[in-house]
Scaffold this active site. Structure first.
Site, PDB file in Angstrom:
ATOM      1  CG  ASP A 126      38.533  44.375  41.030  1.00 52.87           C
ATOM      2  OD1 ASP A 126      39.538  43.683  40.792  1.00 52.87           O
ATOM      3  OD2 ASP A 126      38.476  45.200  41.969  1.00 52.87           O
TER       4      ASP A 126
ATOM      5  N   GLY B  43      44.153  41.254  40.947  1.00 54.59           N
ATOM      6  CA  GLY B  43      43.642  40.002  41.507  1.00 54.59           C
ATOM      7  C   GLY B  43      42.643  39.475  40.502  1.00 54.59           C
ATOM      8  CG  HIS B  44      43.384  39.132  36.885  1.00 58.64           C
ATOM      9  ND1 HIS B  44      44.112  39.291  35.745  1.00 58.64           N
ATOM     10  CD2 HIS B  44      43.166  40.387  37.359  1.00 58.64           C
ATOM     11  CE1 HIS B  44      44.337  40.585  35.542  1.00 58.64           C
ATOM     12  NE2 HIS B  44      43.774  41.263  36.523  1.00 58.64           N
TER      13      HIS B  44
ATOM     14  CD  GLN C 194      46.351  47.180  37.641  1.00 62.08           C
ATOM     15  OE1 GLN C 194      47.154  47.259  36.723  1.00 62.08           O
ATOM     16  NE2 GLN C 194      46.462  46.250  38.561  1.00 62.08           N
TER      17      GLN C 194
ATOM     18  CE  LYS D 139      41.472  43.412  34.645  1.00 58.94           C
ATOM     19  NZ  LYS D 139      40.507  44.001  35.590  1.00 58.94           N
TER      20      LYS D 139
HETATM   21  P1  GDP Z   1      39.376  40.884  37.396  1.00 61.62           P
HETATM   22  O1  GDP Z   1      40.320  41.584  38.297  1.00 61.62           O
HETATM   23  O2  GDP Z   1      38.876  41.772  36.302  1.00 61.62           O
HETATM   24  O3  GDP Z   1      39.886  39.592  36.865  1.00 61.62           O
HETATM   25  O4  GDP Z   1      38.091  40.546  38.285  1.00 61.62           O
HETATM   26  P2  GDP Z   1      38.093  39.938  39.794  1.00 61.62           P
HETATM   27  O5  GDP Z   1      38.489  38.520  39.729  1.00 61.62           O
HETATM   28  O6  GDP Z   1      38.840  40.827  40.700  1.00 61.62           O
HETATM   29  O7  GDP Z   1      36.570  40.119  40.177  1.00 61.62           O
HETATM   30  C1  GDP Z   1      35.553  39.527  39.450  1.00 61.62           C
HETATM   31  C2  GDP Z   1      34.759  38.586  40.363  1.00 61.62           C
HETATM   32  O8  GDP Z   1      33.525  38.262  39.770  1.00 61.62           O
HETATM   33  C3  GDP Z   1      35.442  37.265  40.624  1.00 61.62           C
HETATM   34  O9  GDP Z   1      35.127  36.845  41.913  1.00 61.62           O
HETATM   35  C4  GDP Z   1      34.832  36.334  39.582  1.00 61.62           C
HETATM   36  O10 GDP Z   1      34.834  34.972  39.982  1.00 61.62           O
HETATM   37  C5  GDP Z   1      33.420  36.856  39.532  1.00 61.62           C
HETATM   38  N1  GDP Z   1      32.746  36.737  38.233  1.00 61.62           N
HETATM   39  C6  GDP Z   1      33.264  36.875  36.983  1.00 61.62           C
HETATM   40  N2  GDP Z   1      32.274  36.809  36.067  1.00 61.62           N
HETATM   41  C7  GDP Z   1      31.129  36.629  36.750  1.00 61.62           C
HETATM   42  C8  GDP Z   1      29.758  36.525  36.363  1.00 61.62           C
HETATM   43  O11 GDP Z   1      29.394  36.599  35.185  1.00 61.62           O
HETATM   44  N3  GDP Z   1      28.836  36.390  37.369  1.00 61.62           N
HETATM   45  C9  GDP Z   1      29.186  36.316  38.668  1.00 61.62           C
HETATM   46  N4  GDP Z   1      28.219  36.183  39.573  1.00 61.62           N
HETATM   47  N5  GDP Z   1      30.467  36.411  39.066  1.00 61.62           N
HETATM   48  C10 GDP Z   1      31.415  36.576  38.122  1.00 61.62           C
HETATM   49  P1  IMO Z   2      42.557  44.113  38.694  1.00 56.28           P
HETATM   50  O1  IMO Z   2      43.591  43.699  37.673  1.00 56.28           O
HETATM   51  C1  IMO Z   2      40.749  47.270  41.066  1.00 56.28           C
HETATM   52  C2  IMO Z   2      43.382  50.465  42.450  1.00 56.28           C
HETATM   53  C3  IMO Z   2      43.618  50.571  43.939  1.00 56.28           C
HETATM   54  C4  IMO Z   2      43.768  52.074  44.093  1.00 56.28           C
HETATM   55  C5  IMO Z   2      44.535  52.446  42.828  1.00 56.28           C
HETATM   56  C6  IMO Z   2      46.044  52.566  43.000  1.00 56.28           C
HETATM   57  O2  IMO Z   2      42.238  43.044  39.669  1.00 56.28           O
HETATM   58  O3  IMO Z   2      41.370  44.673  38.012  1.00 56.28           O
HETATM   59  P2  IMO Z   2      47.985  50.779  43.276  1.00 56.28           P
HETATM   60  O4  IMO Z   2      48.216  49.740  44.331  1.00 56.28           O
HETATM   61  O5  IMO Z   2      47.855  50.224  41.893  1.00 56.28           O
HETATM   62  O6  IMO Z   2      48.953  51.914  43.344  1.00 56.28           O
HETATM   63  O7  IMO Z   2      46.558  51.437  43.675  1.00 56.28           O
HETATM   64  O8  IMO Z   2      44.259  51.427  41.871  1.00 56.28           O
HETATM   65  N1  IMO Z   2      43.680  49.159  41.838  1.00 56.28           N
HETATM   66  C7  IMO Z   2      42.749  48.282  41.462  1.00 56.28           C
HETATM   67  N2  IMO Z   2      41.407  48.312  41.592  1.00 56.28           N
HETATM   68  N3  IMO Z   2      41.334  46.240  40.436  1.00 56.28           N
HETATM   69  C8  IMO Z   2      42.673  46.194  40.271  1.00 56.28           C
HETATM   70  O9  IMO Z   2      43.299  45.258  39.546  1.00 56.28           O
HETATM   71  C9  IMO Z   2      43.451  47.241  40.826  1.00 56.28           C
HETATM   72  N4  IMO Z   2      44.777  47.506  40.876  1.00 56.28           N
HETATM   73  C10 IMO Z   2      44.906  48.691  41.482  1.00 56.28           C
HETATM   74  O10 IMO Z   2      42.532  50.074  44.677  1.00 56.28           O
HETATM   75  O11 IMO Z   2      42.516  52.682  44.027  1.00 56.28           O
HETATM   76 MG    MG Z   3      40.591  42.011  40.307  1.00 53.63          MG
END
Ligand code: GDP
Ligand code: IMO
Ligand code: MG
Length: 429
Positions: A13, A40-41, A225, A16
């Site tokens: 998270d 979840g991207h 991840q 990416k």
């Molecule tokens: P990922 O799994 O690495 O793709 O990240 P996630 O999407 O799970 O979580 C990142 C969250 O931060 C999302 O809700 C994005 O929309 C948000 N986000 C990404 N870059 C920025 C930033 O520079 N500032 C803010 N405020 N939010 C951001």
């Molecule tokens: P993105 O791509 C954050 C975490 C879960 C748990 C552990 C194992 O959005 O960054 P699993 O279901 O993979 O067996 O769970 O890994 N986890 C993540 N945490 N971002 C993710 O993906 C994750 N994918 C798995 O919360 O701790």
């Molecule tokens: Mg994510």
């Protein structure tokens, strides 16, 4: 040649999705190489939010090809749902735009059932998985009993495998996990039905990439991840079941390491974690709540509240080594705005002894006390800043320490969720 890998340097998270979307503009193809719909991207484009779990984040550009590599574990139901949502938004997701590797392993209903029942049985000792069946699916892959996308094209093979697998899974589910047994027939029927829709997408992704490389196309590898969730290098056993490190792009997409030209590590300006496991810089105070609320730190997959803390440069430094990072993208710097003081963890201490790498032992990790460098914060809204020298001096000083300790240059600074809320420091192509 310019083939880039994007990886998370923390516990997932990091943002990416946003960075991949940004870099897609200058790429021709985007490939997922590991993980599954535990990811979840999130992307925000023209004010609209999209969350992708399986389909590469490049899909919003009309002319780019997206591929799901052999290293990904695919829940076909989730893939079809994601495709349907995109179609509703009038985004082309025909086989011209999307390929699924014939070698990708499929998540089956018994994988999800085992994931849930196992976590329930563990109680307090649970890993806090996403419950998507990721671990059990990778287990079957290693056990050589997995069902692959190619099996969707051979109904008899699929049926036979499901029946044989269920004998063992049902024994385990009912006798050990106290869960319900599953029936083969409805599973086979459902998967064969989904096969009809998915068949046109199933290809040899490795061959497709090879052709693209030879034609001089630019390929972007989208990690899921984060490095410290890596099954080998992460905070084992509080990890996922795949290798999110950059080296895994080769095995998980079917290309050679000589094809990769740059690895970019995504570093969130602070640290978060969903699920259980050690987290040295976690803040269980008002500052932690402030970051959690301001950063909207809720899981994009499970909606769980993310644990928040200061940026841990020990784990970032480990990620530099484990991924061979060529540059870093800092995300969510805007979230730290308004804090009087900001802290960066530059090392650990265990009973007075200095430690500068994350220990493998979970027990020892729990003893690690962060050593902080405290710096003044900034109050100015930075979400509209597009040039590094327009950032408040305190924010620039914060970035300088990250570069200094990690030893890697910053190429991108993100100051908001939208595509345009970005400071491009250096062109990575
Ligand atoms: P990922 O799994 O690495 O793709 O990240 P996630 O999407 O799970 O979580 C990142 C969250 O931060 C999302 O809700 C994005 O929309 C948000 N986000 C990404 N870059 C920025 C930033 O520079 N500032 C803010 N405020 N939010 C951001
Ligand atoms: P993105 O791509 C954050 C975490 C879960 C748990 C552990 C194992 O959005 O960054 P699993 O279901 O993979 O067996 O769970 O890994 N986890 C993540 N945490 N971002 C993710 O993906 C994750 N994918 C798995 O919360 O701790
Ligand atoms: Mg994510």
């Amino acid at each position: 040649m310019s083939n880039m890998v994007v990886v998370g340097t923390q516990w997932g998270d990091e943002g990416k999705g946003k960075v991949v979307d940004l870099l897609t503009a200058k790429s021709d193809m985007v490939v997922r190489f590991q993980g599954g719909n535990n990811a979840g991207h999130t992307l925000v484009v023209e004010g609209k939010q999209f969350i992708f779990h399986l389909i590469p984040s490049g899909i919003l550009y009309p002319d780019k090809k997206c591929l799901i590599g052999n290293g990904v574990v695919v829940d076909p139901e989730v893939l079809l749902e994601e495709m349907a949502k995109l179609e509703d938004a009038r985004i082309d997701v025909t086989p011209r735009r999307l390929s699924l590797s014939e070698k990708a392993h499929l998540i089956m209903p018994y994988h999800r059932a085992i994931d849930h029942a196992r976590e329930a049985r563990k109680g307090k000792a649970m890993i806090g998985t996403t419950g998507r069946g990721i671990g059990p699916c990778y287990e079957d892959k290693a056990a050589r009993t997995g069902i692959r996308a190619i099996d969707l094209t051979e109904p008899e093979v699929l049926e036979e495998k499901v029946k044989v697998n269920l004998e063992e899974k049902n024994f385990y589910l009912t006798r050990f996990l106290n869960a319900e047994a599953l029936e083969a027939e409805p599973i086979v029927d459902a998967y064969l039905k989904m096969a009809e829709r998915l068949k046109p997408y199933i290809t040899d992704v490795s061959l497709e990439l090879d052709r693209a490389v030879k034609a001089g196309r630019r390929i972007l590898f989208e990690g899921a991840q984060g490095t410290h969730l890596d099954v080998d290098h992460g905070t084992y056993p509080f990890v996922t079941s795949s290798n999110p490190v950059a080296g895994s792009a080769c095995a998980g997409a079917g290309i050679g390491p000589n094809q990769l030209t740059h690895v970019i590590g995504i570093v969130k300006a602070y640290t978060t974690r969903v699920g259980a496991g050690p987290f040295a810089t976690e803040l269980s105070d008002a500052t932690g709540d402030y970051i959690q609320e301001k950063g909207h730190e809720f899981g994009a997959t499970t909606g769980r509240r993310r644990r928040c803390g200061w940026l841990d440069l020990v784990i970032v430094k480990d990620s530099v080594r484990l991924n061979g990072l060529g540059s870093i993208a800092i995300t969510k710097l805007d979230v730290l705005t308004g804090l009087e003081k900001v802290k960066l963890c530059v090392g650990y201490e265990v009973r007075g002894e200095a430690v500068d790498h994350r220990p493998a032992s979970i027990r020892r990790m729990a003893l690690c006390q962060p050593v902080y460098r405290e710096m003044p914060g900034w109050r100015e809204d930075i979400s509209g800043v597009r040039k590094l020298d327009r950032l408040p001096p305190e924010a620039r000083a914060y970035l300088n320490v990250i570069e200094e300790i990690s030893g890697v240059p910053i190429s991108i600074v993100s100051v908001g969720p939208a595509r345009e809320a970005t400071i491009v420091v250096k062109d990575v192509f």
